[in-house]
Write a protein that holds these residues in place. Structure first.
Motif, PDB file in Angstrom:
ATOM      1  N   SER A 154     -13.920   0.468  -0.143  1.00 52.14           N
ATOM      2  CA  SER A 154     -13.499   0.584   1.239  1.00 52.14           C
ATOM      3  C   SER A 154     -11.992   0.483   1.429  1.00 52.14           C
ATOM      4  O   SER A 154     -11.477   0.858   2.488  1.00 52.14           O
ATOM      5  N   VAL A 155     -11.276  -0.019   0.424  1.00 47.45           N
ATOM      6  CA  VAL A 155      -9.836  -0.201   0.566  1.00 47.45           C
ATOM      7  C   VAL A 155      -9.028   0.602  -0.440  1.00 47.45           C
ATOM      8  O   VAL A 155      -7.791   0.660  -0.328  1.00 47.45           O
ATOM      9  N   LYS A 156      -9.688   1.213  -1.402  1.00 45.53           N
ATOM     10  CA  LYS A 156      -8.975   1.954  -2.438  1.00 45.53           C
ATOM     11  C   LYS A 156      -8.132   3.068  -1.824  1.00 45.53           C
ATOM     12  O   LYS A 156      -8.593   3.819  -0.974  1.00 45.53           O
ATOM     13  N   GLY A 157      -6.892   3.144  -2.271  1.00 49.85           N
ATOM     14  CA  GLY A 157      -5.965   4.127  -1.745  1.00 49.85           C
ATOM     15  C   GLY A 157      -5.146   3.625  -0.588  1.00 49.85           C
ATOM     16  O   GLY A 157      -4.150   4.260  -0.219  1.00 49.85           O
ATOM     17  N   ARG A 158      -5.547   2.506  -0.014  1.00 47.33           N
ATOM     18  CA  ARG A 158      -4.828   1.941   1.119  1.00 47.33           C
ATOM     19  C   ARG A 158      -4.217   0.580   0.813  1.00 47.33           C
ATOM     20  O   ARG A 158      -3.171   0.238   1.360  1.00 47.33           O
ATOM     21  N   PHE A 159      -4.881  -0.190  -0.032  1.00 45.26           N
ATOM     22  CA  PHE A 159      -4.416  -1.532  -0.373  1.00 45.26           C
ATOM     23  C   PHE A 159      -3.886  -1.549  -1.796  1.00 45.26           C
ATOM     24  O   PHE A 159      -4.383  -0.830  -2.667  1.00 45.26           O
ATOM     25  N   THR A 160      -2.908  -2.393  -2.044  1.00 48.95           N
ATOM     26  CA  THR A 160      -2.353  -2.569  -3.377  1.00 48.95           C
ATOM     27  C   THR A 160      -2.217  -4.051  -3.681  1.00 48.95           C
ATOM     28  O   THR A 160      -1.604  -4.788  -2.907  1.00 48.95           O
ATOM     29  N   ILE A 161      -2.792  -4.469  -4.799  1.00 50.09           N
ATOM     30  CA  ILE A 161      -2.666  -5.855  -5.232  1.00 50.09           C
ATOM     31  C   ILE A 161      -1.612  -5.922  -6.330  1.00 50.09           C
ATOM     32  O   ILE A 161      -1.492  -5.015  -7.154  1.00 50.09           O
ATOM     33  N   SER A 162      -0.852  -6.994  -6.344  1.00 50.37           N
ATOM     34  CA  SER A 162       0.192  -7.138  -7.345  1.00 50.37           C
ATOM     35  C   SER A 162       0.470  -8.608  -7.593  1.00 50.37           C
ATOM     36  O   SER A 162       0.121  -9.470  -6.789  1.00 50.37           O
TER      37      SER A 162
END
Length: 122
Positions: free
Chosen positions: A63-71
């Motif tokens: 649901s969040v792939k492509g919009r959220f980035t974890i780092s």
């Protein structure tokens, strides 16, 4: 004495961006995979994103792939969740978590933060 502390939540307009932060008070916590879950009011916890101890591998919920980035930040005891193109459906309490077993994936979550509320308005 709180092991994980999230911050950065708050209100945001749909289509906007926001960055969540999670700080681990103990260095050893960052030796394992970390990540984010969220809980929509009245619903079960949902996996959002995970990151390996090294920061080299990441995984996202559909649901969040492509919009959220974890780092992972500097120091590595901090992780971030950069949220973009936010939708009303992203409204939830977001929880930071550290795994109790794996250095690579969120296999057995063991330590949880207190959560930070993100409210997306249309």
């Amino acid at each position: 004495q709180v092991p994980l502390v999230e911050s950065g939540g708050g209100p945001v307009q749909a289509g906007g961006s926001r960055r969540l932060s999670c700080v681990a008070s103990e260095r050893t916590l960052s030796d394992y995979a970390m990540g984010w879950f969220r809980q929509v009011p009245g619903k079960e916890l949902e996996f959002v994103a995970g990151i390996s101890a090294s920061g080299s591998r990441t995984v996202y919920g559909d649901s969040v792939k492509g919009r959220f980035t974890i780092s992972r930040g500097n120091p590595k005891t901090t992780i971030y969740l950069q949220m973009s193109s936010l939708k009303v459906d992203d409204t939830a309490v977001y929880y930071c978590v550290v795994d109790s077993v794996s250095t690579e994936t969120l296999s057995v979550p063991g330590t949880w933060g207190q959560g930070t509320q993100v409210t997306v308005s249309s």
